[in-house]
Write a protein that holds these residues in place. Structure first.
Motif, PDB file in Angstrom:
ATOM      1  N   ILE A 138     -22.654 -19.704   5.690  1.00 49.15           N
ATOM      2  CA  ILE A 138     -23.028 -18.290   5.796  1.00 49.15           C
ATOM      3  C   ILE A 138     -24.542 -18.133   5.716  1.00 49.15           C
ATOM      4  O   ILE A 138     -25.157 -17.353   6.464  1.00 49.15           O
ATOM      5  CB  ILE A 138     -22.318 -17.474   4.702  1.00 49.15           C
TER       6      ILE A 138
ATOM      7  N   ARG B 194     -26.203 -19.304   8.917  1.00 51.95           N
ATOM      8  CA  ARG B 194     -25.854 -18.539  10.124  1.00 51.95           C
ATOM      9  C   ARG B 194     -27.052 -17.774  10.652  1.00 51.95           C
ATOM     10  O   ARG B 194     -27.225 -17.643  11.873  1.00 51.95           O
ATOM     11  CB  ARG B 194     -24.701 -17.568   9.826  1.00 51.95           C
TER      12      ARG B 194
ATOM     13  N   ASP C 103     -27.533 -21.165  17.986  1.00 51.37           N
ATOM     14  CA  ASP C 103     -26.239 -21.618  18.470  1.00 51.37           C
ATOM     15  C   ASP C 103     -26.414 -22.933  19.239  1.00 51.37           C
ATOM     16  O   ASP C 103     -27.512 -23.323  19.611  1.00 51.37           O
ATOM     17  CB  ASP C 103     -25.611 -20.554  19.372  1.00 51.37           C
TER      18      ASP C 103
ATOM     19  N   ALA D 244     -25.689 -25.375  15.433  1.00 49.79           N
ATOM     20  CA  ALA D 244     -24.482 -24.795  14.845  1.00 49.79           C
ATOM     21  C   ALA D 244     -23.405 -25.856  14.671  1.00 49.79           C
ATOM     22  O   ALA D 244     -22.710 -25.903  13.644  1.00 49.79           O
ATOM     23  CB  ALA D 244     -23.973 -23.648  15.725  1.00 49.79           C
TER      24      ALA D 244
ATOM     25  N   LEU E 293     -17.000 -18.661  12.517  1.00 49.25           N
ATOM     26  CA  LEU E 293     -18.275 -18.019  12.173  1.00 49.25           C
ATOM     27  C   LEU E 293     -19.328 -18.249  13.255  1.00 49.25           C
ATOM     28  O   LEU E 293     -20.085 -17.340  13.601  1.00 49.25           O
ATOM     29  CB  LEU E 293     -18.763 -18.550  10.822  1.00 49.25           C
ATOM     30  N   PHE E 294     -19.388 -19.464  13.793  1.00 49.23           N
ATOM     31  CA  PHE E 294     -20.404 -19.795  14.785  1.00 49.23           C
ATOM     32  C   PHE E 294     -19.879 -19.723  16.213  1.00 49.23           C
ATOM     33  O   PHE E 294     -20.603 -20.070  17.152  1.00 49.23           O
ATOM     34  CB  PHE E 294     -20.939 -21.206  14.524  1.00 49.23           C
TER      35      PHE E 294
END
Length: 274
Positions: free
Chosen positions: A68, A71, A76, A80, A152-153
């Protein structure tokens, strides 16, 4: 005054026959490796389940919290994938390396190794059984972390089955290292310190993207056993994973696992005879 019959004195036929019969008696054979390994695994798994469930939650929440926080920092793509793979394997490192180092350190300090030394169990079965129990205990936390991080990613979930190889191979390498720390450390406090340092190394070198590290740190990353499990898992998030590199990383991880478990077995023999 009692009188001892002459026929039971040393050198007589009755005593000599008894001595010869005692010398002729064979010791019980040592237990076979597979049943010994299964028995140790079941016993250690029960112990790990009772003692380690709270710590497993801590390890899982720790890895989720790291993802988290990362993030909003990493981009990305490759970064990630590295964060999700590293955070997932970090659960394995926390349990298999850190907790196992503490367990064997306390076992050696309390004289618990004497109990295993009196059993007709091969030393490799003791080390491998304990390592397998702690490694398999990490499965739920690792899967939860991997699924949460993928969502999440925005990473695909189609290749999470590779965890079936990443968890046992990374777990074997790290558990062997943790067992060696606990068995070779002269004091349990030092074994705990070594386990904590190993887990910190897995955190810093496994979770952070490799391309952001200095060259010297990248070399140290290559020496960490769990790195190859992280790399193998991270490669599967691509659209077309290069399975040759994935299986190559897993093979290296397996080789390191065999070597670390061999060192742990040697350390167990060394500690048991003292």
């Amino acid at each position: 005054m009692s009188v001892v019959p002459a026929e039971v004195l040393p050198g007589t036929r009755i005593v000599d026959d008894a001595v010869r019969g005692h010398e002729a008696a064979e010791l019980a054979p040592r237990a076979r490796f597979a049943p010994s390994l299964a028995a140790v695994y079941r016993a250690q798994l029960s112990r790990a389940r009772v003692a380690g469930i709270p710590l497993l939650f801590v390890a899982t929440f720790q890895s989720i919290g790291i993802m988290i926080l990362m993030r909003g920092v990493v981009d990305d793509g490759a970064e990630a994938r590295a964060v999700v793979a590293g955070s997932s394997v970090l659960v394995v490192a926390f349990v298999a390396l850190n907790l196992l180092a503490q367990y064997f350190g306390q076992l050696r300090a309390s004289g618990g190794l004497d109990h295993y030394a009196t059993l007709p169990v091969p030393p490799a079965a003791v080390v491998l059984g304990a390592a397998a129990a702690y490694a398999s205990f990490t499965v739920p936390g690792t899967v939860v972390t991997a699924v949460f991080g993928s969502v999440l990613f925005g990473l695909p979930l189609s290749h999470l089955w590779v965890l079936a190889a990443v968890i046992p191979l990374s777990g074997a390498a790290l558990a062997g290292l943790g067992a060696a720390f606990g068995l070779l450390a002269p004091r349990p406090e030092l074994a705990t310190l070594l386990g904590q340092l190993g887990m910190s190394a897995a955190l810093l070198l496994g979770v952070l993207p490799a391309d952001r590290m200095p060259g010297v740190v990248q070399l140290a990353r290559d020496l960490l056993p769990s790195t190859y499990g992280v790399e193998a898992f991270a490669r599967t998030f691509g659209d077309r994973p290069d399975w040759a590199f994935v299986f190559g990383d897993l093979a290296v991880c397996a080789g390191v696992g065999v070597a670390s478990l061999a060192v742990a077995t040697w350390a167990y023999r060394r500690a048991a005879v003292r």
